[in-house]
Design an enzyme around this catalytic site. Sequence first.
Site, short mmCIF file in Angstrom:
data_model
loop_
_atom_site.label_atom_id
_atom_site.label_comp_id
_atom_site.label_asym_id
_atom_site.label_seq_id
_atom_site.Cartn_x
_atom_site.Cartn_y
_atom_site.Cartn_z
CE LYS A 1 79.87 -0.53 -1.43
NZ LYS A 1 81.19 -0.76 -2.09
CG ASP B 1 84.71 -0.85 -0.47
OD1 ASP B 1 85.14 0.31 -0.68
OD2 ASP B 1 83.57 -1.22 -0.80
CE LYS C 1 80.89 -3.21 0.94
NZ LYS C 1 81.98 -3.48 -0.05
#
Length: 254
Positions: free
Chosen positions: A197, A93, A158
Amino acid sequence: MDKITELAKMIDHSLLHPTMTDEDLKKGCELAKAYHTASVCIKPYAVKQAAAWLAGSDVLVCTVIGFPHGNSTTAIKVAETEKACLDGATEIDMVVNIGKVLSHDWAYISDEIKQIHDTCTTHNAILKVIFENDFLPDDSYKIKLCEICSEIGVEFIKTSTGYGYVKQADGSYNYKGATEHDLKLMREHASPQVQVKAAGGIRTLDELLKAKELGVTRIGATATVAMLEEAKKRWNIQTDESISTSFAGETKGY
């Protein structure tokens, strides 16, 4: 897959708070194993330990790059990614360079994401690109990031780090995290192959189910126990009570 496992496999159990000790991280990995979450998202220095703690389980090792503000050079972010993958991470991430996003330096942003994605691909890892939406003043930035990530072919986009605090009118700092507006926007403007996400502020079962309804396939959360135990109660699903007893105090969210 049963309903509880289906929800658990949406969760990256977050182990990122600066105050978490090594013992906290180990216990967090044990919790993730017990509940069969998708992954643990752990502090970078502990990736190797997490890989050992989770060996033989169905829980993946995720870590963060350029966290939480995205300001490292591209070369350092690539080196972080390489190190994380070699230590055992299979999910990465990374935080975009937010200043460059606000400067509309899309060539820089695109090149950085591509370099990190290429590194992930070399090591059979997937990439989740964190926008930190609280720092972006209007939707145009988020839409452009969706388009860049779709073109490169990253696996996930995300919303947030969970640490993107913005100064409020009263002088305090807070963040919105994964809002319904942003989740709809990101799902609409990313290609179907790019998953979404949600992270930051999802702490209840209803919030998790709402995100799922909006097309989110992964969330970052610390309140894993609270959400999954509430799901068991709501749907009257009987499971091993010793698990919930072992992690009864693990319901807080940072």
